[in-house]
Write an enzyme that holds these catalytic residues in place. Structure first.
Site, PDB file in Angstrom:
ATOM      1  N   LYS A   1     -13.501  -4.986  11.200  1.00  0.00           N
ATOM      2  CA  LYS A   1     -14.250  -4.088  10.317  1.00  0.00           C
ATOM      3  C   LYS A   1     -15.682  -3.913  10.820  1.00  0.00           C
ATOM      4  O   LYS A   1     -16.244  -2.815  10.762  1.00  0.00           O
ATOM      5  CB  LYS A   1     -14.222  -4.630   8.901  1.00  0.00           C
ATOM      6  CG  LYS A   1     -12.812  -4.581   8.288  1.00  0.00           C
ATOM      7  CD  LYS A   1     -12.700  -5.460   7.056  1.00  0.00           C
ATOM      8  CE  LYS A   1     -11.306  -5.372   6.443  1.00  0.00           C
ATOM      9  NZ  LYS A   1     -11.116  -6.391   5.376  1.00  0.00           N
TER      10      LYS A   1
ATOM     11  N   ARG B   1      11.256  -0.421   7.789  1.00  0.00           N
ATOM     12  CA  ARG B   1      12.030  -1.238   8.710  1.00  0.00           C
ATOM     13  C   ARG B   1      13.470  -1.385   8.218  1.00  0.00           C
ATOM     14  O   ARG B   1      14.399  -1.313   8.989  1.00  0.00           O
ATOM     15  CB  ARG B   1      11.380  -2.615   8.872  1.00  0.00           C
ATOM     16  CG  ARG B   1      11.522  -3.130  10.301  1.00  0.00           C
ATOM     17  CD  ARG B   1      10.840  -4.465  10.503  1.00  0.00           C
ATOM     18  NE  ARG B   1       9.420  -4.395  10.130  1.00  0.00           N
ATOM     19  CZ  ARG B   1       8.651  -5.488  10.002  1.00  0.00           C
ATOM     20  NH1 ARG B   1       9.160  -6.684  10.196  1.00  0.00           N
ATOM     21  NH2 ARG B   1       7.395  -5.378   9.680  1.00  0.00           N
ATOM     22  N   ARG B   2      13.587  -1.595   6.892  1.00  0.00           N
ATOM     23  CA  ARG B   2      14.934  -1.764   6.318  1.00  0.00           C
ATOM     24  C   ARG B   2      15.148  -0.708   5.244  1.00  0.00           C
ATOM     25  O   ARG B   2      14.578  -0.795   4.162  1.00  0.00           O
ATOM     26  CB  ARG B   2      15.086  -3.161   5.724  1.00  0.00           C
ATOM     27  CG  ARG B   2      15.215  -4.254   6.788  1.00  0.00           C
ATOM     28  CD  ARG B   2      15.394  -5.624   6.149  1.00  0.00           C
ATOM     29  NE  ARG B   2      14.248  -5.972   5.312  1.00  0.00           N
ATOM     30  CZ  ARG B   2      13.123  -6.533   5.775  1.00  0.00           C
ATOM     31  NH1 ARG B   2      13.022  -6.815   7.047  1.00  0.00           N
ATOM     32  NH2 ARG B   2      12.130  -6.809   4.961  1.00  0.00           N
TER      33      ARG B   2
ATOM     34  N   VAL C   1     -11.573  -0.215   6.206  1.00  0.00           N
ATOM     35  CA  VAL C   1     -12.736  -1.069   5.967  1.00  0.00           C
ATOM     36  C   VAL C   1     -13.028  -1.155   4.474  1.00  0.00           C
ATOM     37  O   VAL C   1     -13.293  -0.150   3.820  1.00  0.00           O
ATOM     38  CB  VAL C   1     -13.988  -0.529   6.685  1.00  0.00           C
ATOM     39  CG1 VAL C   1     -15.170  -1.468   6.453  1.00  0.00           C
ATOM     40  CG2 VAL C   1     -13.741  -0.368   8.174  1.00  0.00           C
TER      41      VAL C   1
ATOM     42  N   VAL D   1       0.834  -1.204   0.000  1.00  0.00           N
ATOM     43  CA  VAL D   1       0.000   0.000   0.000  1.00  0.00           C
ATOM     44  C   VAL D   1       0.871   1.257   0.000  1.00  0.00           C
ATOM     45  O   VAL D   1       0.657   2.183  -0.791  1.00  0.00           O
ATOM     46  CB  VAL D   1      -0.961   0.007   1.216  1.00  0.00           C
ATOM     47  CG1 VAL D   1      -1.773   1.303   1.247  1.00  0.00           C
ATOM     48  CG2 VAL D   1      -1.880  -1.201   1.182  1.00  0.00           C
TER      49      VAL D   1
ATOM     50  N   GLU E   1     -10.632   5.586   6.135  1.00  0.00           N
ATOM     51  CA  GLU E   1     -11.492   4.939   5.127  1.00  0.00           C
ATOM     52  C   GLU E   1     -10.900   3.621   4.643  1.00  0.00           C
ATOM     53  O   GLU E   1     -11.627   2.659   4.381  1.00  0.00           O
ATOM     54  CB  GLU E   1     -11.687   5.898   3.950  1.00  0.00           C
ATOM     55  CG  GLU E   1     -12.604   5.413   2.850  1.00  0.00           C
ATOM     56  CD  GLU E   1     -14.063   5.341   3.294  1.00  0.00           C
ATOM     57  OE1 GLU E   1     -14.523   4.220   3.563  1.00  0.00           O
ATOM     58  OE2 GLU E   1     -14.729   6.392   3.366  1.00  0.00           O
TER      59      GLU E   1
ATOM     60  N   GLY F   1     -11.290  -1.700   1.726  1.00  0.00           N
ATOM     61  CA  GLY F   1     -10.380  -1.120   0.728  1.00  0.00           C
ATOM     62  C   GLY F   1     -10.864   0.157   0.098  1.00  0.00           C
ATOM     63  O   GLY F   1     -11.090   1.156   0.780  1.00  0.00           O
TER      64      GLY F   1
END
Lengths: 447, 447
Positions: B206, B47-48, B133, B16, B130, B135
Site C-alpha cells: 500500500k 475456482r469451483r 489501499v 468481496v 481504490e 478498503g
C-alpha cells in the site's frame, strides 16, 4: 503533450484568488504535466485594478468581469468572488461562452445549484465546487465519485471553523460565548460581522450542498433547519462535560429510515467525547459519512484559509482542464432520487433539557407525566444545584428532584423521539407552575 | 438514459466478490441512474463453480476466467482474486479485448503497476484500484484528483487493520504480541498465516501505491523499507506511554527536503497521543496527508472487510462505466516526476533506544560519546530500573545513569538524524563493554 495552452480566467483576487494565482504561476510545469497541456492565466477580474497585489501580474487585471467571461477563448473560469449576484450572471455567461466553471461559492450553490448545473449541462461544460464545502478537505468528489456505488445514509460534520474555534475555546477554558468570540475575532478566525458563521448560515449552505450530493436529490439552504451557537452558554458546555460529551455546531444530513425523505439541519449539539468529531480542535473541519457498504468514514482538515481553499480550487481546475482536453465532462449533478426534504419536526433525535423547578415534592412526577403525554421516553434524570459547578450531582429517585434549602434544577436526557414531540414537550413543560424556566435545550447526537 | 446495458465481468467471488455481486444486483436502478446506463453482470469467474453462493446467480458462474475476459463484449472487468498470476495475464487480456479494469489487488499494483498502466493507456481503457489501499477509505481518487493541483510532501498512515488491532490491544490491555495476535486470530482480524500483515508486506504494498500517486513517480514494493511488528514488546508500548506516545505500524512516504527524491517505509513507530493517528482504534485505518497548500488532511474508515472493499470497487466501477459511455478515460498514472526512491539510510527520523547498561560510573559519558561520534544529537536521556513498570523514572544528570544495587537501563531519545547514522550509532553502542544489550529501538514519528 499539447503545447497550445488552456486559458483560465480568474474572477476575484482576494485571499483565495491570489493564492490560486501564485500556484498557477509557480507550479506551471507540474500542472501542465498533470493536465496534459499547459495552462495560461488569461485574465483576472478585480474590483480595483490599481491596487498592488504581490505576485499577481498587473497586466492581467481587469475590472470588466463580464467582458472577461465573454471573450470566447476562455476554457475554464475560476470564481472566487462569492455571493449571489453578479456572480450567478457571470457564471451563466461563462457557460454560454463555452467555459467550464470552478467555484468556491457555497452561498450561490446552496441557493441555486440546480439551475447552474442545468446550464452547465446545456452548454456541455463542467461545474465544479469542491472548495465550497470544508476548504481543502476532499468531500464533494469522494461523495460524488468514490461513493457512487454506495448508499449514504448520514453526513455529520463540523463544517465551520469559526464556530468550532469558539466552542473549542469555551470547552477548554470555560469561557463564555462573547469572550470566546472576541478571541476568535482578535485572532482573525471570525469576521468583523460574524453573523454568517455564528448564526449557522455558512454551515447551512454547506449542509444543503452535502445533502444534495449525498442523497442524489436537491436541497437548498431554505430546506435546512438552522440554529446558531449564540445561545450556547458556559453552563451548557459544563453540562455536556458531565455527560461525557462536548458541544459542536453540527451540520447533519440524514436519510429517513423509510428511505422516502431526507433532512438537513445545523444546530449546536452534544456529542460523546469518544466520537471522532469530538476531538476536532480549533478552526479545523471534519465530516463523518455513514454509508451502507463503506461503513463510517471521516474526512478531516483545514476548512478555510487562502492556501487550503486554493488547493481545492486547483484540484477542480486540473479536472476541468483534463475534461476540456478530452472534450468530455465529469460527473455532474445527480438528483434523480427527487427525495423530498422533511421539516425539522420529523427529525428523530434526543434532547438534553435543563429545567429550573420549584423546590417541592412531586415535581419530577409532574415533569415525567408531561414527557409521557408526548410519547417521549426519558433516558436519565439528574438533579443539580442552580448556578453550581460540577461535582455535586446526585442521581434522582422517582419522586425526588428535590434539594432542601436551594432552588432545584432538573436535567432530563430523552431517548430518541421526533423533534416535534420533543419541542411540544418543552412547550408543555413551560406551562407547568412548578417549572420556573427552561434553562437550556440541546440535542444529543453521534451515539 | 441509454437502455443497452454495460457488461461487467467479475473475477473472483469470495467475501468481496459476493458483496460486489449483491450490490450490482440489488442496487441496479441506483447504479443505472448514476452511470447513465444500466449495468449487467455478464459472468463471474470462480475456482469451483459448483459451490453454492447465496445471492450469486449460478448461471453466471464459470471456471474459465480467460474465456470470460476474452469475450469481447465486456465493458469492465472487476478483479477481486488477488495475487500476481494468473491475475496479471487476465487483466492484460481484458485490456487487449477493450475492457477497463477495476482491481482490489495491492500486491499486483505494487509489484507491476507501471506496466499495467502502460497497457491500459495502449488500449485506451481505464485501470482503477481504490479498493487496493485502505478498503473503503477514498484515498487514491483524492490524492490523484482532489490534490492534483497541490504538492504532497508526506503521507503517513495506518493502512493495515490487523496490525492496528494487535497494537491497540497491546496498548489498552498490556498484553504481549503473541497474546494480542491470538485474540486477533480468534476474532477473525488475522488470518491463519498472519505473515503478510504482521511482517508488513501488506502495508508495504500500500505504501508503494500511495507513494507513487502522491509524488507522481514510480515506487514498487521492492523500494519500500519494511519492518513488521513481531518484535514489538509490551515493554516498548509501556515506554511509549511514558513519552506520551503510542506505537503504531506506520506506512510513511516522504518527499526529501531538497525535493529530489522520495522515500517509502513501513515500520512500527511511536507517535504522540495528541496526533490524530494515535486515536485510531481496532481494525480501522487512517491516512494523514500533508500537502503544501492544503495543509494536513486525514482520511479515516474501515480498511478492510467485504462490504467496505466492495464500496470502493463499486465507486471505481461507476467511474469506469461513465468513462466507457463517454468514450473517454479517467486520470491515469502520473509518473512524470521520475523521482528516485532513496534507501532507508537517507530517511531523517528520530530513535527511541533502550539500553541495558553496566551499573557503574561513566557509562552515560561513554554512551553520549558514541552518539556524538556519529553526529547524532540526543534529545533526552532517562534511567529506569530493568523490568520495572512506570512511575520510578528519574531524569539523569550528566555523568549519572547509575542506580545503586540494580542493573541500570538507559532510555535515549534522539533528535532528527539520518537513519544510517542512527543505525551506525546503535552498532557502535553494541560494541561497548558497558552496554550489555540493546533492549529496543523504535523510531519516533508524527511530531
Amino acid at each position: 503533450m499539447r503545447t497550445r495552452p488552456l486559458k483560465v480566467a480568474l474572477l476575484g483576487c482576494g485571499v483565495v484568488g491570489s493564492e490560486v494565482t501564485r500556484i498557477i504561476t509557480t507550479q506551471s510545469a507540474d500542472l501542465a504535466a498533470r493536465i496534459g497541456a499547459p495552462i495560461e492565466l488569461a485574465g483576472i477580474a478585480v474590483r480595483r485594478a490599481n491596487r498592488v497585489r504581490a505576485g499577481v501580474p498587473a497586466e492581467l487585471l481587469t475590472t470588466d468581469a463580464t467582458a472577461l467571461v465573454k471573450r470566447g477563448d476562455i476554457d475554464v473560469v475560476v470564481e472566487v468572488i462569492g455571493g449571489i449576484e453578479p456572480v450567478r450572471t457571470l457564471i451563466t455567461t461563462a457557460f454560454e461562452h463555452g467555459a467550464s466553471v470552478v467555484s468556491a461559492n457555497k452561498a450561490l450553490l446552496a441557493a441555486d445549484g440546480a439551475s447552474l448545473h442545468a446550464k452547465a449541462v446545456e452548454h456541455g461544460v463542467d461545474l465544479y465546487y469542491e472548495a465550497a464545502v470544508a476548504g481543502a478537505i476532499p468531500l464533494i468528489r469522494p461523495l460524488r465519485e468514490s461513493l457512487a456505488g454506495d448508499k449514504v445514509n448520514r453526513v455529520l460534520g463540523i463544517v465551520n471553523g469559526t464556530t468550532n474555534f469558539i466552542l473549542d475555546k469555551m470547552d477548554s477554558t470555560g469561557a463564555g460565548y462573547s469572550e470566546a468570540l472576541d478571541e476568535a475575532t482578535a485572532l482573525g478566525y471570525a469576521e468583523a460581522d460574524p453573523t454568517a458563521d455564528v448564526e449557522g448560515f455558512d454551515a447551512a449552505a454547506k449542509a444543503a450542498i452535502l445533502a444534495g450530493i449525498a442523497f442524489h436529490t436537491r436541497v437548498t439552504i431554505d430546506d435546512v433547519h438552522r440554529e446558531g451557537l449564540t445561545e450556547v452558554t458556559a453552563a451548557d458546555i459544563a453540562s455536556a462535560r458531565k455527560m461525557g460529551c462536548t458541544v459542536k455546531l453540527l451540520a447533519i444530513c440524514e436519510r429517513a429510515r423509510d428511505g422516502r425523505s431526507v433532512t438537513a439541519r445545523v444546530h449546536p449539539a452534544m456529542i460523546p467525547l469518544s466520537h471522532p468529531l469530538a476531538s476536532v480542535r480549533g478552526a479545523y473541519n471534519a465530516v463523518f459519512v455513514e454509508a451502507e457498504a463503506a461503513g463510517q468514514l471521516m474526512f478531516y482538515g483545514p476548512g478555510a484559509g487562502g492556501a487550503p481553499t486554493a488547493s481545492a480550487v486547483l484540484g477542480d481546475l486540473v479536472a476541468a482542464c483534463r475534461n476540456k482536453l478530452a472534450a468530455t465532462t465529469g460527473a455532474g449533478e445527480s438528483a434523480y432520487t427527487q427525495l423530498p426534504v422533511s421539516p425539522m419536526g420529523d427529525v428523530v433525535t434526543r434532547y438534553h433539557i435543563s429545567l429550573d423547578v420549584a423546590d417541592k415534592p412531586g415535581v419530577l412526577a409532574q415533569v415525567a407525566t408531561v414527557f409521557a403525554e408526548h410519547d417521549v421516553s426519558i433516558d436519565t434524570v439528574r438533579q443539580q444545584g442552580r448556578n453550581q459547578g460540577s461535582g455535586d450531582d446526585a442521581a434522582v429517585e422517582q419522586g425526588g428532584g428535590r434539594r432542601e434549602g436551594g432552588e432545584a434544577s432538573l436535567v432530563v436526557v430523552t431517548h430518541r423521539a421526533p423533534d416535534a414531540a420533543l419541542s411540544a414537550t418543552v412547550s408543555s413543560l413551560r406551562k407547568l407552575d412548578t417549572v420556573r424556566g427552561v434553562a437550556s435545550i440541546m440535542r444529543v447526537e453521534g451515539e
